[in-house]
Design a protein around this motif. Structure first.
Motif, PDB file in Angstrom:
ATOM      1  N   LYS A 169       0.850  -1.188   0.000  1.00 30.24           N
ATOM      2  CA  LYS A 169       0.000   0.000   0.000  1.00 30.24           C
ATOM      3  C   LYS A 169       0.885   1.235   0.000  1.00 30.24           C
ATOM      4  O   LYS A 169       1.810   1.356   0.818  1.00 30.24           O
ATOM      5  CB  LYS A 169      -0.914   0.017   1.222  1.00 30.24           C
ATOM      6  N   LEU A 170       0.604   2.145  -0.937  1.00 25.39           N
ATOM      7  CA  LEU A 170       1.330   3.400  -1.046  1.00 25.39           C
ATOM      8  C   LEU A 170       0.321   4.534  -0.977  1.00 25.39           C
ATOM      9  O   LEU A 170      -0.751   4.468  -1.594  1.00 25.39           O
ATOM     10  CB  LEU A 170       2.110   3.482  -2.357  1.00 25.39           C
ATOM     11  N   GLY A 171       0.655   5.573  -0.219  1.00 21.95           N
ATOM     12  CA  GLY A 171      -0.256   6.695  -0.096  1.00 21.95           C
ATOM     13  C   GLY A 171       0.459   8.020  -0.149  1.00 21.95           C
ATOM     14  O   GLY A 171       1.611   8.149   0.277  1.00 21.95           O
ATOM     15  N   TYR A 172      -0.233   9.015  -0.730  1.00 24.01           N
ATOM     16  CA  TYR A 172       0.305  10.377  -0.740  1.00 24.01           C
ATOM     17  C   TYR A 172      -0.847  11.348  -0.535  1.00 24.01           C
ATOM     18  O   TYR A 172      -1.943  11.156  -1.088  1.00 24.01           O
ATOM     19  CB  TYR A 172       1.009  10.702  -2.060  1.00 24.01           C
ATOM     20  N   GLY A 173      -0.586  12.412   0.270  1.00 20.12           N
ATOM     21  CA  GLY A 173      -1.657  13.360   0.525  1.00 20.12           C
ATOM     22  C   GLY A 173      -1.165  14.723   0.929  1.00 20.12           C
ATOM     23  O   GLY A 173       0.022  15.065   0.771  1.00 20.12           O
ATOM     24  N   SER A 174      -2.084  15.517   1.424  1.00 23.46           N
ATOM     25  CA  SER A 174      -1.806  16.895   1.831  1.00 23.46           C
ATOM     26  C   SER A 174      -0.667  16.954   2.840  1.00 23.46           C
ATOM     27  O   SER A 174      -0.411  16.008   3.575  1.00 23.46           O
ATOM     28  CB  SER A 174      -3.056  17.516   2.442  1.00 23.46           C
ATOM     29  N   PHE A 175       0.009  18.092   2.869  1.00 23.60           N
ATOM     30  CA  PHE A 175       1.125  18.351   3.777  1.00 23.60           C
ATOM     31  C   PHE A 175       2.282  17.392   3.524  1.00 23.60           C
ATOM     32  O   PHE A 175       3.034  17.049   4.435  1.00 23.60           O
ATOM     33  CB  PHE A 175       0.684  18.275   5.250  1.00 23.60           C
ATOM     34  N   ASP A 176       2.380  16.947   2.255  1.00 26.91           N
ATOM     35  CA  ASP A 176       3.428  16.019   1.848  1.00 26.91           C
ATOM     36  C   ASP A 176       3.432  14.759   2.721  1.00 26.91           C
ATOM     37  O   ASP A 176       4.475  14.238   3.113  1.00 26.91           O
ATOM     38  CB  ASP A 176       4.813  16.691   1.904  1.00 26.91           C
ATOM     39  N   THR A 177       2.230  14.285   3.012  1.00 34.26           N
ATOM     40  CA  THR A 177       2.076  13.052   3.793  1.00 34.26           C
ATOM     41  C   THR A 177       2.306  11.842   2.891  1.00 34.26           C
ATOM     42  O   THR A 177       1.724  11.734   1.813  1.00 34.26           O
ATOM     43  CB  THR A 177       0.672  12.976   4.406  1.00 34.26           C
ATOM     44  N   GLN A 178       3.151  10.927   3.340  1.00 37.47           N
ATOM     45  CA  GLN A 178       3.473   9.731   2.569  1.00 37.47           C
ATOM     46  C   GLN A 178       3.359   8.508   3.477  1.00 37.47           C
ATOM     47  O   GLN A 178       3.829   8.525   4.617  1.00 37.47           O
ATOM     48  CB  GLN A 178       4.889   9.820   1.995  1.00 37.47           C
ATOM     49  N   THR A 179       2.718   7.445   2.951  1.00 42.54           N
ATOM     50  CA  THR A 179       2.581   6.205   3.719  1.00 42.54           C
ATOM     51  C   THR A 179       3.037   5.027   2.873  1.00 42.54           C
ATOM     52  O   THR A 179       2.782   4.976   1.665  1.00 42.54           O
ATOM     53  CB  THR A 179       1.129   5.987   4.164  1.00 42.54           C
ATOM     54  N   TYR A 180       3.686   4.057   3.523  1.00 40.48           N
ATOM     55  CA  TYR A 180       4.184   2.853   2.848  1.00 40.48           C
ATOM     56  C   TYR A 180       3.898   1.657   3.758  1.00 40.48           C
ATOM     57  O   TYR A 180       4.251   1.672   4.936  1.00 40.48           O
ATOM     58  CB  TYR A 180       5.690   2.947   2.598  1.00 40.48           C
ATOM     59  N   ASP A 181       3.267   0.631   3.198  1.00 41.04           N
ATOM     60  CA  ASP A 181       2.973  -0.579   3.955  1.00 41.04           C
ATOM     61  C   ASP A 181       3.302  -1.809   3.115  1.00 41.04           C
ATOM     62  O   ASP A 181       2.940  -1.875   1.932  1.00 41.04           O
ATOM     63  CB  ASP A 181       1.490  -0.637   4.336  1.00 41.04           C
TER      64      ASP A 181
END
Length: 606
Positions: A169-181
């Motif tokens: 799972k890869l995510g990108y959003g506001s405030f340069d939020t990044q997630t990796y699972d």
């Protein structure tokens, strides 16, 4: 007024939708015999629980806007999340007007509250490995001991899968939020396993509100034989974050490093008429706080080691469960007298459930805790469930609960602060008497619940009492409070694909001596939801109204939305939109919540 009118319009739209489709045939949507474990420490039907229990299952987790456990609990009836605003800010829970120290947080049945401060930051916990969450509203010290005054939150994690699968799972959003699972689950012979690593980074919506978090999760289940299983759980979380402070007292140089480790080894045995469980667990929390501007530096380590045993025996018209717990806690801190303190608690509990006549069930329970730092506590509870028919029942309970003083309240030492503060080793636990009556209606397409509750709290700990004779502030047992309210919960499947939900909580929490309202206890809390779900696409629209607030804080109404879309069989996109109408609001005074923001995620499975 505009926000209130908007919420009414939102509700009317749901009702109109309901009238338009009520005649359509619905499929079985609710499970009438859904099993819960937290209310009684053994498996029972949700409809037969003697207290109010909310279950958030895997499907609901998928539909909700949420990056952490706090997000999942925001729209639960009776629950208030106290949020310091930023993605890295502390997020603690209140249930039915309790303090966060009066709510017990469990992972797979094991407590994770930090006993230096008394609470736990739910923003630390990612949602990727959560199978379900059970929320018990109301005092539960008769089974769980200290700190279950407001209720219990039990976070039940996922086990492995029969077929091996790897999920990214890869995510990108506001405030340069990044997630990796990265998640891998499977089974090999008798061994069932689930392993994952995660990372999240964000700049946050305020200056000095960055977050850099990494976590590792492992869970192994080994089938010993047809009756017994062995479970091994290990979780590690490392969070580096900025601490911007409030708008009134901002801090642009403060940072905090938290490391949490939870280890749990359990043996479970289930036979036709007996369930047994033994758990050995260890938790460790380390925190470093530093602010160069004010030359402030502190280091803390809190660890706990314990063993827990419980057994349930089932008869034809009778169930009995009993068990015990032995826990040693230790804190080393620069803000604690002598730098280190520890304590030992020994406990025994028993619960007896009888069906004297077919529609009536009586539950009597009690727990005895013997803590070496204060007097022993006995917490009894009497509950009853009257089943009117297969869809409708009534429940009532009365009991006693208590909260133990924290290490900070007992031994804290802040001699160099602007106002000197010291802990009080003579503190007594807070105690409460809890009363609840309720009604549950559940069929295949609708759920209705109504609860009335009251809690009288004595010996409340005032953590900032100025002692004029001693010339410093301390913690003392002087306050008492009366908290009462009502909860209304409605969920309706309009069609096979569409459902609506509504819950409303009215809360009145006051100091008995002054009749003044307790802070951060709002009169009105209304949550509205519209959900759509098919195999290819699902979405939700959720509104939250908070009104009649204490501390002269303004009311607010916010709307969030989420859309999930399967691109291919094993590829899925999700888009979360939070604060859709870009409202300015605060949950905690001085801590502004983020403006409109989004996060886009893509997940693959192979």
């Amino acid at each position: 007024m505009k926000k209130f009118l908007l919420s009414i319009v939102f509700l009317l739209v749901f009702n109109l939708l309901g009238f338009n489709v009520m005649a359509e045939e619905t499929e079985i949507s609710f499970t009438l015999d859904e099993i819960v474990v937290t209310a009684s420490k053994y498996e029972e039907n949700l409809s037969e629980a003697p207290v109010s229990v909310e279950v958030i299952d895997e499907d609901e987790i998928e539909q909700k806007n949420g990056e952490n456990v706090a997000d999942l609990l925001r729209d639960v009836a009776g629950v208030n999340i106290k949020d310091n605003g930023t993605i890295a800010g502390s997020k603690t829970i209140s249930i039915r007007g309790s303090s966060s120290k009066q709510v017990l947080i469990l992972i797979d049945g094991i407590e994770i509250n930090n006993h230096q401060s008394g609470n736990f930051d739910l923003g630390q916990l990612s949602i990727e490995q959560i199978e379900r969450i059970e929320v018990v509203r109301g005092g539960a010290s008769a089974l769980y001991g200290a700190n279950a005054v407001g209720g219990v939150v039990n976070i039940i994690t996922k086990s492995g899968s029969q077929e091996p699968e790897t999920i990214t799972k890869l995510g990108y959003g506001s405030f340069d939020t990044q997630t990796y699972d990265l998640i891998h689950r499977g089974q090999s012979g008798r061994l069932n396993y689930n392993i994952s690593v995660s990372k999240k980074t964000s700049d946050g919506h305020r200056e000095n509100s960055t977050l850099d978090q990494e976590s590792i999760f492992t869970k192994f289940n080994y089938n010993l034989n047809e009756y017994s299983d062995l479970l091994l759980f290990l979780q590690y979380i490392d969070s580096d974050k900025g601490v911007p402070g409030s708008k009134t007292y901002p801090s642009f140089t403060a940072y905090q490093d938290d490391e949490d480790m939870n280890f749990n080894l359990q043996w479970d045995r289930k036979t036709e008429n007996k369930d047994s469980k033994v758990a050995f667990y260890y938790t460790d929390h380390e925190r470093i706080y530093d602010d160069s501007k004010w030359s402030t530096h502190s280091e803390h380590e809190v660890d706990k080691i314990g063993i827990d045993f419980n057994q349930a025996i089932y008869y034809n018209f009778h169930k009995i469960s009993y068990g015990g717990e032995l826990v040693r806690e230790n804190v080393e801190s620069t803000d604690i007298k002598a730098g280190e303190q520890d304590s030992l608690n020994k406990a025994l509990f028993i619960q007896d459930e009888w069906k004297l006549i077919q529609p009536l069930k009586i539950i009597v329970s009690g727990r005895y805790d013997n803590h070496e730092e204060y007097d022993a506590e006995f917490s009894p509870r009497l509950g009853t469930v009257y089943t009117i028919n297969s869809k409708l029942n009534l429940h009532a309970s009365v009991g006693k609960a208590y909260r133990a003083p924290t290490f900070d309240e007992l031994y804290g030492s802040y001699p160099d602060s602007l106002w000197a503060w010291y802990g009080n080793p003579d503190l007594n636990p807070e105690t409460s008497k809890n009363y609840e009556v309720g009604m549950k209606y559940l069929d295949t397409s609708a759920k209705v619940e109504l609860n009335l509750f009251k809690r009288d709290v004595e010996d409340m700990i005032n953590g900032n009492y100025f002692d004029g004779d001693k010339g410093y502030s301390t913690a003392v047992n002087i306050d008492s409070a009366e908290i009462s309210g009502v909860e209304v919960i409605l969920v309706k499947y309009l069609t096979k694909k569409t459902s609506t939900d509504l819950n409303y909580t009215y809360l009145d929490a006051r100091d008995k001596e002054t009749d003044e309202r307790l802070t951060y206890r709002d009169y009105h809390n209304l949550n509205l939801g519209l959900n759509y779900n098919t195999e290819e696409i699902s979405g939700s629209l959720n509104g939250k109204l908070v009104a009649g607030r204490s501390d002269d804080l303004p009311s607010y109404f916010i709307v969030d939305a989420k859309l999930n879309k399967k691109i291919k069989k094993d590829i899925e996109l999700s888009l979360e939109l939070n604060n859709l109408f870009d409202k300015e609001y605060q949950i905690n005074n001085g801590y502004p919540m983020p403006e409109r923001n989004y996060i886009l995620k893509v997940s693959t499975k192979f």
